[in-house]
Scaffold this active site. Structure first.
Site, PDB file in Angstrom:
ATOM      1  N   ASP A  77       0.637  -1.166  -0.088  1.00 29.73           N
ATOM      2  CA  ASP A  77       0.149  -0.151  -0.012  1.00 29.73           C
ATOM      3  C   ASP A  77       0.923   1.342  -0.118  1.00 29.73           C
ATOM      4  O   ASP A  77       1.325   1.651   1.031  1.00 29.73           O
ATOM      5  CB  ASP A  77      -0.952   0.160   1.324  1.00 29.73           C
ATOM      6  CG  ASP A  77      -1.820  -1.283   1.392  1.00 29.73           C
ATOM      7  OD1 ASP A  77      -2.946  -1.453   0.722  1.00 29.73           O
ATOM      8  OD2 ASP A  77      -1.353  -2.201   1.694  1.00 29.73           O
ATOM      9  N   ASP A 225     -11.053  -4.458  -0.873  1.00 30.37           N
ATOM     10  CA  ASP A 225      -9.951  -4.126   0.112  1.00 30.37           C
ATOM     11  C   ASP A 225     -10.728  -3.313   1.290  1.00 30.37           C
ATOM     12  O   ASP A 225     -11.162  -2.146   0.792  1.00 30.37           O
ATOM     13  CB  ASP A 225      -8.978  -3.434  -0.617  1.00 30.37           C
ATOM     14  CG  ASP A 225      -8.027  -3.038   0.210  1.00 30.37           C
ATOM     15  OD1 ASP A 225      -7.692  -3.518   1.345  1.00 30.37           O
ATOM     16  OD2 ASP A 225      -6.823  -2.057  -0.194  1.00 30.37           O
TER      17      ASP A 225
END
Length: 285
Positions: A77, A225
């Site tokens: 990320d 997600d």
């Protein structure tokens, strides 16, 4: 099966007028009817842990442990403190992790347009496999004025182009690029931090995107997600048409990473088989 990348299925110019030139891969459901494809049950379940909850000072060991746990990809990320209110890491750290495992990588660029375009080649290169295989590189539709151009650039650079949508962004925003991506990521939390609560109203968006994929005959996976756990969250997302599940705290919370991976995969596979877990009564999906 690890990865799920489609390195040779699509070219950088794979569609005309938003329509696929050919129905490729498994997009129409090789294991069943159109109804099966609409549910996404013709597509392999993929468990993709985010490294946000990991010990960043020992990230090499972390990715090695995730590989041993049997995950399908590992997500990094990337946050720039601008597009989201958090700051993580850059391509150098992702590249450094490659020598510790062979599992495919996935980079989600939660960064401003400037950062993604200027450093795009670095991220594509860092995300590649040990032998140069395409890694999944995800850009946010909200951060790209010229989304089509950026996605095609990712493929030209040897990556697997994919697109993400924040919770407030409608499915319509990605329909004209479905022919240019390998994955669509539906955020089920607002990006920026791990450990947030799942937003159940994203299910209709997943269904709408899956319907567009099937209608167009595209070979595209749907990822989700945010707040995904081995419970009704992953089950209902799978039933809506998703097949790739990113989990951070929902996987790392288990005594071992393998237990977390196996638990997530088992609930998703049950959902594909029709055993869908109901949401708690307190949740208005």
């Amino acid at each position: 099966m690890q990865g799920g990348m489609k390195s040779s299925v699509k070219s950088a110019r794979s569609c005309v007028g938003g329509r696929a030139l050919a129905r490729v891969g498994r997009s129409q459901g090789t294991r069943g009817s159109r109804g099966v494809a609409m549910k996404g049950t013709d597509r392999d379940i993929q468990i993709i842990p985010s490294v946000l909850p990991a010990d960043w000072a020992n990230m090499g060991q972390c990715v090695a442990d995730l590989e041993a746990a049997g995950v399908d990809r590992i997500q990094f990320d990337v946050m720039d403190g601008n597009f989201v209110p958090n700051l993580t890491f850059g391509p150098e750290m992702i590249s450094a992790c490659r020598k510790y495992c062979k599992t495919p990588f996935e980079t989600q660029l939660m960064v401003s347009q400037y950062a993604s375009e200027v450093m795009l080649e670095d991220y594509v290169e860092a995300t590649k496999g040990p032998n140069g295989e395409p890694g999944v590189v995800i850009v946010h539709v909200e951060a790209c004025d010229h989304l089509h151009r950026v996605l095609n650039k990712i493929r030209e650079l040897g990556g697997s182009p994919s697109v993400a949508l924040n919770p407030h962004t409608p499915a319509e925003a990605v329909k004209n690029v479905l022919c240019d991506v390998d994955h669509v990521l539906v955020m089920t939390v607002n990006p920026g931090f791990g450990g947030q609560a799942y937003i159940p109203t994203m299910l209709d968006k997943i269904r709408e995107i899956r319907a567009a994929i099937v209608e167009g005959g595209y070979d595209v996976d749907i990822e989700v997600d945010g707040g995904i756990k081995a419970d009704w969250t992953i089950s209902q997302c799978c039933d809506a048409g998703a097949n790739c599940f990113i989990a951070g705290s929902g996987m790392f919370a288990y005594p071992t990473l393998k237990e977390g991976c196996d638990a997530l995969r088992a609930v998703a596979k049950d959902a594909q088989a029709g055993k869908v877990l109901a949401a708690p009564e307190t949740v208005n999906a």
